[in-house]
Design an enzyme around this catalytic site. Structure first.
Site, PDB file in Angstrom:
ATOM      1  N   GLY A 201      -3.244  57.714  42.054  1.00  0.00           N
ATOM      2  CA  GLY A 201      -4.662  57.719  42.394  1.00  0.00           C
ATOM      3  C   GLY A 201      -4.866  57.458  43.872  1.00  0.00           C
ATOM      4  O   GLY A 201      -4.886  58.375  44.701  1.00  0.00           O
TER       5      GLY A 201
ATOM      6  N   ASN B 262      -7.481  52.581  34.012  1.00  0.00           N
ATOM      7  CA  ASN B 262      -8.506  52.956  34.972  1.00  0.00           C
ATOM      8  C   ASN B 262      -8.593  51.830  36.018  1.00  0.00           C
ATOM      9  O   ASN B 262      -7.885  50.824  35.908  1.00  0.00           O
ATOM     10  CB  ASN B 262      -9.848  53.135  34.250  1.00  0.00           C
ATOM     11  CG  ASN B 262     -10.767  54.105  34.970  1.00  0.00           C
ATOM     12  OD1 ASN B 262     -10.892  54.059  36.190  1.00  0.00           O
ATOM     13  ND2 ASN B 262     -11.417  54.962  34.214  1.00  0.00           N
TER      14      ASN B 262
ATOM     15  N   SER C  99     -17.276  53.546  43.834  1.00  0.00           N
ATOM     16  CA  SER C  99     -18.330  53.611  42.823  1.00  0.00           C
ATOM     17  C   SER C  99     -18.952  54.998  42.912  1.00  0.00           C
ATOM     18  O   SER C  99     -20.064  55.174  43.407  1.00  0.00           O
ATOM     19  CB  SER C  99     -19.389  52.533  43.043  1.00  0.00           C
ATOM     20  OG  SER C  99     -20.345  52.625  41.997  1.00  0.00           O
TER      21      SER C  99
ATOM     22  N   LYS D 167     -11.314  66.006  37.149  1.00  0.00           N
ATOM     23  CA  LYS D 167     -12.381  65.013  37.240  1.00  0.00           C
ATOM     24  C   LYS D 167     -13.056  64.949  35.872  1.00  0.00           C
ATOM     25  O   LYS D 167     -13.197  65.975  35.185  1.00  0.00           O
ATOM     26  CB  LYS D 167     -13.388  65.443  38.313  1.00  0.00           C
ATOM     27  CG  LYS D 167     -14.612  64.537  38.452  1.00  0.00           C
ATOM     28  CD  LYS D 167     -14.293  63.164  38.985  1.00  0.00           C
ATOM     29  CE  LYS D 167     -15.517  62.256  39.022  1.00  0.00           C
ATOM     30  NZ  LYS D 167     -15.153  60.833  39.260  1.00  0.00           N
TER      31      LYS D 167
ATOM     32  N   ASN E 101     -12.413  59.833  28.393  1.00  0.00           N
ATOM     33  CA  ASN E 101     -12.525  58.697  29.318  1.00  0.00           C
ATOM     34  C   ASN E 101     -13.454  57.635  28.739  1.00  0.00           C
ATOM     35  O   ASN E 101     -14.677  57.787  28.775  1.00  0.00           O
ATOM     36  CB  ASN E 101     -13.031  59.200  30.669  1.00  0.00           C
ATOM     37  CG  ASN E 101     -13.041  58.105  31.710  1.00  0.00           C
ATOM     38  OD1 ASN E 101     -12.751  56.946  31.411  1.00  0.00           O
ATOM     39  ND2 ASN E 101     -13.378  58.470  32.921  1.00  0.00           N
TER      40      ASN E 101
ATOM     41  N   GLY F  61      -5.020  50.772  43.708  1.00  0.00           N
ATOM     42  CA  GLY F  61      -3.986  50.518  44.720  1.00  0.00           C
ATOM     43  C   GLY F  61      -3.171  49.272  44.425  1.00  0.00           C
ATOM     44  O   GLY F  61      -3.046  48.844  43.277  1.00  0.00           O
TER      45      GLY F  61
ATOM     46  N   CYS G 120     -15.237  54.449  32.321  1.00  0.00           N
ATOM     47  CA  CYS G 120     -15.885  54.597  33.635  1.00  0.00           C
ATOM     48  C   CYS G 120     -16.726  53.357  33.939  1.00  0.00           C
ATOM     49  O   CYS G 120     -17.671  53.062  33.213  1.00  0.00           O
ATOM     50  CB  CYS G 120     -16.774  55.835  33.680  1.00  0.00           C
ATOM     51  SG  CYS G 120     -17.651  55.913  35.259  1.00  0.00           S
TER      52      CYS G 120
ATOM     53  N   GLY H 132      -1.810  53.181  38.063  1.00  0.00           N
ATOM     54  CA  GLY H 132      -2.270  51.967  38.729  1.00  0.00           C
ATOM     55  C   GLY H 132      -1.256  51.427  39.708  1.00  0.00           C
ATOM     56  O   GLY H 132      -0.185  50.960  39.312  1.00  0.00           O
TER      57      GLY H 132
ATOM     58  N   LYS I 143      -8.419  57.443  28.094  1.00  0.00           N
ATOM     59  CA  LYS I 143      -8.268  56.712  29.354  1.00  0.00           C
ATOM     60  C   LYS I 143      -8.875  55.336  29.137  1.00  0.00           C
ATOM     61  O   LYS I 143     -10.058  55.208  28.801  1.00  0.00           O
ATOM     62  CB  LYS I 143      -8.984  57.449  30.495  1.00  0.00           C
ATOM     63  CG  LYS I 143      -8.864  56.760  31.864  1.00  0.00           C
ATOM     64  CD  LYS I 143      -7.453  56.861  32.426  1.00  0.00           C
ATOM     65  CE  LYS I 143      -7.326  56.354  33.862  1.00  0.00           C
ATOM     66  NZ  LYS I 143      -7.769  57.326  34.867  1.00  0.00           N
TER      67      LYS I 143
END
Ligand code: DHB
Length: 312
Positions: free
Chosen positions: A270, A194, A70, A45, A128, A220, A131, A248, A165
Site C-alpha cells: 500500500g 486495512n 481519509s 479501488k 470491503n 506503513g 472502510c 500492512g 477485506k
C-alpha cells in the site's frame, strides 16, 4: 529455482506481491501499470454502486513512518472496474484479478454482488468490510451482528469466489468471535489488514489532512506489527480453505517474508507503492527471493505459517 508463485482458491499467481486496494488502482491507466509490472495481480479501488467524489483534499499525506488518509471512497462506480476486469479477462496471458466492492448500505452491497454474480466476471471479489473514512458510517467488520447478517444473505445467491477485506482487531476475543463467523461461510480468503482507522498526524500545530478534522487511516511502518498479528491470528483460527492475504507495513522483502511466515498466501503493498510506484514490485520480489535463497526455501509453502515461538 526460487519461486514466489502462489495460489488463492483455484487461482494461480506467478508472484505473491500485488497492490493494496486504494493504491494505484483508481483509473484503468493505473491498473494497467500494475498489470504490466512484476506484481502477480491487482485489486481495484473499492467500487460503490454509484460514482463518488470522496472527501475534500488534502486527504492523503506521507509521513516519515508511513501515511495517513481519509479519501472517503472516491471511485468511478463498481461497473467501471467490473467492465475493466472483464475486458482484461478476455486477453491471453491476463493475470487473475481482485475486484473490490462495497455498498453504502447492505442493500447496495447485495445489489452490486448480484450484478457481479450475473456478469461474465470469473475472477476474485474482495468485499470491503473495513472502510474507516466515510463520515457517519462505522466500519462494518467491527459490528459482528451486521457482518454475520450480510454474509448470511450474500451466500444465498453468491457462488463465485469471495473474500473479505478486514480491519485490524486488537483483542484475542475479537479474533475468536470474528473467526467463528467467517468459518461458517465458503469464503476464499480474508485480507488482513486495512489501515488502522482514525489516527491523527500533526505538523507544527495543524492536522496534515483536511477531512474529519485530520482523522484518517494509518498505513506503513506504524501498522506492521498489528498486520502480522492479524494475519497470524486468522491463519491459526480459520479453516484451511480460507487463504490469508497479508497487507500492512510491507516495504521490503523482509517484511513480505514475515507476512508469509505468519500465514499469508499473497502480500499487498500500500503505502510503499504510493511512495515508490509500480517499480517497487521488482525490488521487493528480488529482496524476497534473496532471503528465500539464503534460507534454502524454494517456494512459499516451505515457510508459510511456520512462525516459530519461544518455548521453554
Ligand atoms: C477508503 C479507505 C479505506 O481504507 C477503504 O477500505 C476504502 C476506502 C477511502 O477512504 O477511500
Amino acid at each position: 529455482m526460487v519461486s514466489t508463485q502462489t495460489t488463492i482458491g483455484d487461482f494461480h499467481f506467478d508472484n505473491c506481491l500485488m497492490n493494496a486496494a486504494g493504491v494505484f488502482c483508481m483509473t484503468k491507466d493505473e491498473l494497467a501499470a500494475i498489470e504490466q509490472s512484476a506484481a502477480g495481480s491487482f485489486v481495484t479501488k473499492t467500487g460503490t454502486l454509484t460514482k463518488r467524489e470522496g472527501n475534500p483534499k488534502p486527504r492523503y499525506a506521507d509521513t516519515a513512518l508511513g501515511s495517513i488518509n481519509s479519501m472517503g471512497l472516491p471511485n468511478f462506480g463498481y461497473q467501471y472496474y467490473l467492465d475493466y476486469v472483464i475486458d482484461l479477462q478476455k486477453q491471453d496471458g491476463s493475470k487473475p484479478h481482485f475486484l473490490s466492492v462495497v455498498g453504502m448500505s447492505p442493500e447496495e452491497t447485495h445489489h452490486i454482488l448480484k450484478a457481479v454474480q450475473a456478469s461474465d466476471y470469473q475472477g476474485l471479489v474482495e468485499l470491503n468490510l473495513s472502510c474507516p473514512n466515510v463520515p457517519g458510517k462505522p466500519q462494518i467488520a467491527y459490528d459482528f451482528e451486521t457482518t454475520q447478517n450480510i454474509l448470511q444473505e450474500v451466500f444465498t445467491y453468491y457462488q463465485k469466489p469471495l473474500g473479505l477485506k478486514l480491519p485490524p482487531y486488537f483483542d484475542m476475543v475479537h479474533f475468536d468471535q470474528a473467526a467463528q463467523i467467517f468459518n461458517q461461510f465458503p469464503l476464499t480468503f480474508v485480507n488482513c489488514i486495512n489501515s488502522i482507522g482514525n489516527g491523527l498526524v500533526i505538523e507544527d500545530e495543524q492536522a496534515v489532512i483536511k477531512p474529519k478534522n485530520g482523522f484518517g487511516g494509518i498505513g506503513g511502518d506504524y501498522v506492521k506489527p498489528t498486520a502480522l498479528a492479524n494475519v497470524h491470528a486468522f491463519y491459526q483460527r480459520l479453516k484451511p480453505s480460507i487463504r490469508i492475504v497479508g497487507t500492512g507495513g510491507v516495504k521490503s522483502g523482509r517484511d513480505a517474508f514475515e507476512h508469509i511466515l505468519c500465514g499469508a498466501s499473497m502480500v499487498q503493498l500500500g503505502t510503499v507503492l504510493h511512495q515508490e510506484g509500480p517499480e517497487v514490485f521488482t525490488r521487493i520480489t528480488a529482496e524476497l527471493k534473496a532471503i528465500m535463497k539464503i534460507k534454502g526455501y524454494e517456494n512459499l509453502a516451505d515457510f508459510r505459517g511456520k512462525l516459530r515461538y519461544i518455548n521453554d
